[in-house]
Design a protein around this motif. Structure first.
Motif, PDB file in Angstrom:
ATOM      1  N   GLN A  78     -31.583 -23.935  17.063  1.00  0.00           N
ATOM      2  CA  GLN A  78     -31.476 -24.593  15.749  1.00  0.00           C
ATOM      3  C   GLN A  78     -32.581 -25.591  15.485  1.00  0.00           C
ATOM      4  OE1 GLN A  78     -29.439 -23.608  13.564  1.00  0.00           O
ATOM      5  NE2 GLN A  78     -27.920 -22.439  14.727  1.00  0.00           N
ATOM      6  N   HIS A  79     -33.283 -26.018  16.536  1.00  0.00           N
ATOM      7  CA  HIS A  79     -34.270 -27.087  16.371  1.00  0.00           C
ATOM      8  C   HIS A  79     -35.559 -26.798  17.110  1.00  0.00           C
ATOM      9  CE1 HIS A  79     -30.296 -29.140  16.097  1.00  0.00           C
ATOM     10  NE2 HIS A  79     -30.865 -29.656  15.032  1.00  0.00           N
ATOM     11  N   LEU A  80     -36.668 -27.276  16.558  1.00  0.00           N
ATOM     12  CA  LEU A  80     -37.863 -27.475  17.372  1.00  0.00           C
ATOM     13  C   LEU A  80     -37.707 -28.840  18.031  1.00  0.00           C
ATOM     14  CD1 LEU A  80     -40.934 -26.355  15.225  1.00  0.00           C
ATOM     15  CD2 LEU A  80     -39.548 -25.002  16.791  1.00  0.00           C
ATOM     16  N   ASP A 105     -37.392 -22.179  21.784  1.00  0.00           N
ATOM     17  CA  ASP A 105     -37.410 -20.717  21.766  1.00  0.00           C
ATOM     18  C   ASP A 105     -37.781 -20.295  20.340  1.00  0.00           C
ATOM     19  OD1 ASP A 105     -37.073 -18.032  21.682  1.00  0.00           O
ATOM     20  OD2 ASP A 105     -35.083 -18.000  22.582  1.00  0.00           O
ATOM     21  N   LEU A 106     -39.092 -20.108  20.126  1.00  0.00           N
ATOM     22  CA  LEU A 106     -39.607 -19.819  18.778  1.00  0.00           C
ATOM     23  C   LEU A 106     -39.004 -18.552  18.199  1.00  0.00           C
ATOM     24  CD1 LEU A 106     -43.463 -20.467  18.786  1.00  0.00           C
ATOM     25  CD2 LEU A 106     -41.655 -21.830  17.711  1.00  0.00           C
ATOM     26  N   GLN A 144     -36.414 -16.237  13.922  1.00  0.00           N
ATOM     27  CA  GLN A 144     -35.732 -14.986  13.575  1.00  0.00           C
ATOM     28  C   GLN A 144     -34.223 -15.178  13.421  1.00  0.00           C
ATOM     29  OE1 GLN A 144     -37.669 -12.265  13.076  1.00  0.00           O
ATOM     30  NE2 GLN A 144     -39.448 -13.478  13.686  1.00  0.00           N
ATOM     31  N   GLU A 145     -33.764 -16.387  13.699  1.00  0.00           N
ATOM     32  CA  GLU A 145     -32.322 -16.687  13.669  1.00  0.00           C
ATOM     33  C   GLU A 145     -31.528 -15.689  14.504  1.00  0.00           C
ATOM     34  OE1 GLU A 145     -30.500 -18.220  10.054  1.00  0.00           O
ATOM     35  OE2 GLU A 145     -32.417 -17.986   9.037  1.00  0.00           O
ATOM     36  N   SER A 203     -34.890 -29.142  12.053  1.00  0.00           N
ATOM     37  CA  SER A 203     -34.147 -27.889  11.854  1.00  0.00           C
ATOM     38  C   SER A 203     -35.026 -26.842  11.162  1.00  0.00           C
ATOM     39  CB  SER A 203     -32.914 -28.146  10.992  1.00  0.00           C
ATOM     40  OG  SER A 203     -33.328 -28.411   9.667  1.00  0.00           O
ATOM     41  N   ARG A 204     -34.548 -25.612  11.177  1.00  0.00           N
ATOM     42  CA  ARG A 204     -35.233 -24.488  10.533  1.00  0.00           C
ATOM     43  C   ARG A 204     -35.421 -24.766   9.034  1.00  0.00           C
ATOM     44  NH1 ARG A 204     -31.522 -21.325  11.617  1.00  0.00           N
ATOM     45  NH2 ARG A 204     -32.057 -21.066  13.792  1.00  0.00           N
TER      46      ARG A 204
END
Lengths: 204, 204
Positions: B53-55, B88-89, B94-95, B114-115
């Motif tokens: 959900q996050h970088l 995890d890019l 890609q959700e 968040s995305r």
């Protein structure tokens, strides 16, 4: 000839356009900054000790990027075929001598952009920052998956994964190069192949 | 507390600013879209099966990203400490459900986005497309170098390279995790260490 060249640019424009739709003026910038170059089999696109001068987009053909170790054995980082990129980014952006080689396994046509011109492209159309961010993120994910395979799977499983993930490459790339890409010996692959020939149900 | 939080944002702003100078309104966007989160040792930032959900930007502490194999053994892709990112890019963009875990080796403070918010950040300030393109390119080069080591160097040389490239990590990360990162057994590293203890001049 012009028409032909124009059609080759269309391939690249379609490629970018599939990531983010381009405006007409952005398509024109691609025609302005990228240049077509043909390479014959065994030619070098980059040789170790040179500074990588271009980003390379493959229109057709097959190339490999590799490093020679101190015994002169090549270790292959990447294969590239139609629609993919093959660059030493570190050398390209830092303007430092490359430790890598890029050579041609099958006659190839590339669209190339120089360091100066990609800076102009980013300045004139910041959308390309986004496009190349997305492209680089995708390449990072691919490389991360390969790294994960390398530290977690046996050499045998890595070979069978390669077969199932790259069925297109198997008949184009000599076995010795596939071994070098996987970090195993060519003899190891030969043994796997002959075991598989005796028992076609094994592996994937 | 607000002042403290503000100072933590300054660390991140300085980080971005060192890549490309930011305007005041771009600095404000960082304060708006990133959020501070503390994690204690052994907590998970991401668990396999969840969507990332996050970088995550690491302000302090130490984390690892890894995959468990079918026997439950972890294979470590990445360690992250102060000033680095751990994401995890693939799952994030890609959700899709992650195959990876991110857990905390030392109590950590992260700034997370968040995305939804990174999309807003890119739309409101396209400069961040350029910043994240550059960051991703740097990470790709680092991972490419590690991949090259993995296919071209012996396990012993990889271990000594790790020691010389990450002197800061040696005393922070248990030996068993370093073994998992290098794709060797913990016993292998123990043998190297005891050989080195008998002969301090060996290795780098």
């Amino acid at each position: 000839m012009y028409q032909e060249t124009k059609d080759r640019f269309t391939t690249m424009i379609d490629f970018f356009n599939s990531i983010i739709p381009l405006k007409q003026e952005e398509k024109e910038l691609i025609r302005q900054y990228f240049h077509l170059r043909s390479y014959k089999k065994r030619m070098f696109v980059l040789q170790e000790g040179d500074v990588c001068q271009h980003l390379n987009f493959v229109l057709c053909g097959c190339l490999r990027m590799y490093k020679d170790d101190e015994n002169g054995s090549p270790h292959i980082l990447l294969f590239a075929t139609e629609g993919s990129w093959i660059n030493d980014l570190d050398s390209y952006y830092q303007e430092k001598k490359s430790l890598l080689n890029i050579d041609v396994l099958e006659n190839a046509e590339l669209l190339q952009i120089s360091r100066q011109d990609i800076v102009k492209l980013y300045l004139n159309a910041p959308k390309f920052d986004r496009i190349f961010r997305i492209l680089t993120e995708k390449n990072l994910v691919l490389l991360q998956n390969r790294m994960l395979e390398n530290i977690s799977l046996s050499a045998e499983d890595r070979y069978y994964n390669f077969l199932s993930n790259h069925p297109d490459l198997i008949n184009r790339i000599p076995q010795v190069h596939i071994a070098s890409y996987l970090g195993v010996s060519a003899e190891f692959i030969s043994r796997l192949r002959s075991r598989r020939a005796r028992n076609p149900l094994m592996g994937n």
